[in-house]
Design a protein around this motif. Structure first.
Motif, PDB file in Angstrom:
ATOM      1  N   VAL A 140       0.833  -1.208   0.083  1.00 51.44           N
ATOM      2  CA  VAL A 140       0.221  -0.023   0.064  1.00 51.44           C
ATOM      3  C   VAL A 140       0.912   1.247  -0.071  1.00 51.44           C
ATOM      4  N   GLU A 141       1.943   1.294   0.761  1.00 49.50           N
ATOM      5  CA  GLU A 141       2.736   2.480   0.780  1.00 49.50           C
ATOM      6  C   GLU A 141       3.331   2.850  -0.444  1.00 49.50           C
ATOM      7  N   LEU A 142       3.822   1.567  -1.172  1.00 47.33           N
ATOM      8  CA  LEU A 142       4.699   1.861  -2.451  1.00 47.33           C
ATOM      9  C   LEU A 142       3.499   2.150  -3.484  1.00 47.33           C
ATOM     10  N   ALA A 143       2.439   1.523  -3.357  1.00 46.48           N
ATOM     11  CA  ALA A 143       1.382   1.952  -4.488  1.00 46.48           C
ATOM     12  C   ALA A 143       1.007   3.518  -4.179  1.00 46.48           C
ATOM     13  N   LYS A 144       1.100   4.080  -3.123  1.00 46.69           N
ATOM     14  CA  LYS A 144       0.735   5.207  -2.864  1.00 46.69           C
ATOM     15  C   LYS A 144       1.856   6.219  -3.116  1.00 46.69           C
ATOM     16  N   ALA A 145       2.938   5.955  -2.929  1.00 44.53           N
ATOM     17  CA  ALA A 145       4.192   6.637  -3.629  1.00 44.53           C
ATOM     18  C   ALA A 145       4.319   7.025  -4.869  1.00 44.53           C
ATOM     19  N   LEU A 146       3.777   5.893  -5.497  1.00 42.28           N
ATOM     20  CA  LEU A 146       4.349   5.993  -7.325  1.00 42.28           C
ATOM     21  C   LEU A 146       3.664   7.236  -7.874  1.00 42.28           C
ATOM     22  N   PRO A 147       2.301   7.612  -7.595  1.00 47.50           N
ATOM     23  CA  PRO A 147       2.082   8.930  -8.323  1.00 47.50           C
ATOM     24  C   PRO A 147       2.582  10.283  -7.578  1.00 47.50           C
ATOM     25  N   LYS A 148       3.283  10.147  -6.499  1.00 48.87           N
ATOM     26  CA  LYS A 148       4.024  11.403  -6.087  1.00 48.87           C
ATOM     27  C   LYS A 148       5.479  11.405  -6.541  1.00 48.87           C
ATOM     28  N   LEU A 149       6.089  10.494  -7.240  1.00 47.85           N
ATOM     29  CA  LEU A 149       7.339  10.504  -7.681  1.00 47.85           C
ATOM     30  C   LEU A 149       7.543  11.776  -8.543  1.00 47.85           C
ATOM     31  N   THR A 150       8.693  12.269  -8.694  1.00 47.15           N
ATOM     32  CA  THR A 150       9.261  13.403  -9.625  1.00 47.15           C
ATOM     33  C   THR A 150       9.932  12.711 -10.593  1.00 47.15           C
ATOM     34  N   LEU A 151       9.579  12.372 -11.841  1.00 45.26           N
ATOM     35  CA  LEU A 151      10.230  11.875 -12.891  1.00 45.26           C
ATOM     36  C   LEU A 151      10.988  12.881 -13.572  1.00 45.26           C
ATOM     37  N   PRO A 152      12.038  12.433 -14.111  1.00 45.97           N
ATOM     38  CA  PRO A 152      12.895  13.328 -14.964  1.00 45.97           C
ATOM     39  C   PRO A 152      12.202  13.224 -16.558  1.00 45.97           C
ATOM     40  N   PHE A 155      10.556  10.930 -19.566  1.00 43.10           N
ATOM     41  CA  PHE A 155      10.403   9.533 -19.043  1.00 43.10           C
ATOM     42  C   PHE A 155       9.238   9.509 -18.588  1.00 43.10           C
ATOM     43  N   SER A 156       8.523   8.265 -18.490  1.00 42.99           N
ATOM     44  CA  SER A 156       7.246   7.928 -17.910  1.00 42.99           C
ATOM     45  C   SER A 156       7.315   6.588 -17.832  1.00 42.99           C
ATOM     46  N   GLY A 157       6.179   6.407 -16.844  1.00 44.81           N
ATOM     47  CA  GLY A 157       6.014   4.717 -16.454  1.00 44.81           C
ATOM     48  C   GLY A 157       6.877   4.407 -15.296  1.00 44.81           C
ATOM     49  N   ILE A 158       6.756   3.202 -14.671  1.00 41.29           N
ATOM     50  CA  ILE A 158       7.553   2.756 -13.549  1.00 41.29           C
ATOM     51  C   ILE A 158       8.486   1.609 -13.907  1.00 41.29           C
ATOM     52  N   GLU A 159       8.689   1.194 -15.001  1.00 41.05           N
ATOM     53  CA  GLU A 159       9.803   0.131 -15.485  1.00 41.05           C
ATOM     54  C   GLU A 159      10.786   1.009 -16.172  1.00 41.05           C
ATOM     55  N   GLY A 160      11.993   0.725 -15.741  1.00 41.45           N
ATOM     56  CA  GLY A 160      13.205   1.358 -16.180  1.00 41.45           C
ATOM     57  C   GLY A 160      13.766   2.655 -15.407  1.00 41.45           C
ATOM     58  N   ILE A 161      12.921   3.059 -14.570  1.00 41.53           N
ATOM     59  CA  ILE A 161      13.655   4.404 -14.098  1.00 41.53           C
ATOM     60  C   ILE A 161      13.784   4.347 -12.732  1.00 41.53           C
ATOM     61  N   PHE A 162      13.925   2.955 -12.053  1.00 38.20           N
ATOM     62  CA  PHE A 162      14.681   2.963 -10.871  1.00 38.20           C
ATOM     63  C   PHE A 162      16.027   2.221 -11.023  1.00 38.20           C
ATOM     64  N   PHE A 163      17.115   3.090 -10.919  1.00 34.73           N
ATOM     65  CA  PHE A 163      18.476   2.725 -11.195  1.00 34.73           C
ATOM     66  C   PHE A 163      18.808   1.293 -10.320  1.00 34.73           C
ATOM     67  N   MET A 182      16.004   6.032  -5.639  1.00 37.97           N
ATOM     68  CA  MET A 182      16.261   5.383  -7.040  1.00 37.97           C
ATOM     69  C   MET A 182      16.164   6.271  -8.181  1.00 37.97           C
ATOM     70  N   VAL A 183      14.870   6.832  -8.357  1.00 42.70           N
ATOM     71  CA  VAL A 183      14.725   7.711  -9.459  1.00 42.70           C
ATOM     72  C   VAL A 183      15.501   8.677  -9.682  1.00 42.70           C
ATOM     73  N   ASP A 184      16.237   9.466  -8.496  1.00 48.69           N
ATOM     74  CA  ASP A 184      17.104  10.260  -8.759  1.00 48.69           C
ATOM     75  C   ASP A 184      18.319  10.058  -9.012  1.00 48.69           C
ATOM     76  N   ARG A 185      18.810   8.786  -8.819  1.00 47.51           N
ATOM     77  CA  ARG A 185      19.952   8.166  -9.204  1.00 47.51           C
ATOM     78  C   ARG A 185      19.919   7.889 -10.878  1.00 47.51           C
ATOM     79  N   LEU A 208      15.827   4.246 -23.559  1.00 49.94           N
ATOM     80  CA  LEU A 208      15.902   3.533 -22.510  1.00 49.94           C
ATOM     81  C   LEU A 208      15.334   1.897 -22.550  1.00 49.94           C
ATOM     82  N   THR A 209      14.282   1.824 -23.661  1.00 47.32           N
ATOM     83  CA  THR A 209      13.900   0.601 -23.963  1.00 47.32           C
ATOM     84  C   THR A 209      14.827  -0.182 -24.592  1.00 47.32           C
ATOM     85  N   ILE A 210      15.567   0.444 -25.389  1.00 46.54           N
ATOM     86  CA  ILE A 210      16.569  -0.354 -25.944  1.00 46.54           C
ATOM     87  C   ILE A 210      17.457  -0.939 -25.079  1.00 46.54           C
ATOM     88  N   ALA A 211      18.040   0.082 -24.234  1.00 48.90           N
ATOM     89  CA  ALA A 211      18.783  -0.188 -23.096  1.00 48.90           C
ATOM     90  C   ALA A 211      18.484  -1.343 -22.216  1.00 48.90           C
TER      91      ALA A 211
END
Length: 341
Positions: A140-152, A155-163, A182-185, A208-211
């Motif tokens: 629940v905590e993780l799900a609630k945090a996702l929409p609050k993330l500041t993404l670069p 980039f969008s979505g939640i796959e590929g942005i957690f270094f 993780m997103v900041d990194r 990012l998809t190619i990577a």
């Protein structure tokens, strides 16, 4: 820890040198800050470095806990040692009464960081979440945090942005703090590599998809060639036909063999059924895969296959690929990959 925190720590370390007079030590080369001798050691204790702690706060904490003999001694070491940028927030197991240099070494020793989170290159986001849940965060905590993330930007979505890297979070850190670190990194690595700027007709998300495809399809030594194969196939309108995309849909790891039935799975990520890139990343790639996505090794290859562990071959001739495939199947049946299909 996030790169913003890292940079802030180093900047504060440098700034506090002036305030505390440590600049005198650096310029004069005279070691006047009280420090324990190399032979000194004391009891082991657990200390907690808060998220966002300044250089002054870290040095003071080490002094207050009896780890170093003076804050200035730690400043002298940290300011001139670039490894100090990597000090992570969270719990650390350190000895008391040790030299400042040894204190820095112990702060950076992953074996001395309880509950260290090690995110593997290519990990799926749901695998990372499983690791976070094992450390005490809830779904629940993780799900609630996702929409609050500041993404670069770009980039969008939640796959590929957690270094993928090693992380340690301070006691009481929220799910948002952990995920944002993780997103900041990722933001820093994407910017430093050039991924954020795009390349030619390829925007950041496609790169990012190619990577992520490169990361999933081979060993680092072959990344640049795999990148070129992907570009060559895209250029001539040839389906990518990558096993890793099918395995991503099936959520199956460690399988070398992908059945013909699996190749028919009706998913937009199935590159055997659909042309072009999948709709998004199939994992969280590391820096080497990012670099390879931007800098493919020039060649006319259209096919590649790992005939046996450590032996990946590239060719532009389908007939040669078929010969190698026969060799691969022989090795597979013989158990060269650790399991028979």
């Amino acid at each position: 820890m996030g790169n913003r925190t890292i940079r802030r720590l180093l900047a504060v370390f440098a700034g506090m040198v002036v305030v505390t007079g440590s600049i005198f030590f650096l310029r004069s080369g005279v070691d006047t800050a009280p420090d324990y001798p190399m032979s000194a050691t004391g009891n082991e204790i657990i200390i907690e470095i808060p998220t966002g702690a300044t250089g002054f706060e870290i040095a003071r904490l080490l002094f207050d806990k009896g780890i170093v003999k003076s804050s200035a001694a730690f400043f002298q070491v940290a300011v001139v040692d670039k490894r100090s940028e990597q000090i992570a927030p969270g719990a650390h197991r350190l000895q008391q009464k040790i030299p400042a240099k040894e204190a820095l070494d112990q702060l950076l020793d992953s074996a001395r960081i309880p509950n260290l989170l090690k995110v593997a290159e290519g990990a799926w986001t749901d695998e990372i979440f499983t690791q976070l849940i094992a450390q005490g965060f809830t779904k629940v905590e993780l799900a609630k945090a996702l929409p609050k993330l500041t993404l670069p930007l770009g980039f969008s979505g939640i796959e590929g942005i957690f270094f993928p890297a090693q992380y340690s979070f301070a006691r009481g850190a929220t799910a948002l703090i952990a995920l944002q670190a993780m997103v900041d990194r990722f933001s820093v690595e994407a910017e430093d590599s050039g991924l954020s700027a795009g390349s030619g007709k390829l925007p950041p998300m496609q790169l990012l998809t190619i990577a992520s495809l490169i990361q999933a399809e081979g060993d680092q030594v072959d990344f640049a060639k795999i990148s070129q194969v992907i570009r060559n196939r895209l250029k001539i309108g040839m389906p990518l036909q990558l096993d890793a995309t099918v395995q991503y849909v099936q959520r199956k790891r460690g399988q070398v063999f992908v059945s013909s039935q699996s190749m028919k799975i009706p998913s937009p990520y199935n590159t055997y059924l659909h042309y072009g890139l999948p709709p998004g990343p199939i994992g969280n790639p590391g820096r080497a895969a990012m670099d390879a996505a931007l800098h493919p090794e020039i060649g006319n290859w259209l096919y590649f296959i790992t005939v046996k562990p450590g032996d990946t071959r590239f060719t532009e001739a389908y007939s040669e690929f078929l010969r190698w495939k026969s060799e691969y199947q022989t090795n597979l049946r013989a158990g060269a990959f650790g399991a028979k299909p």
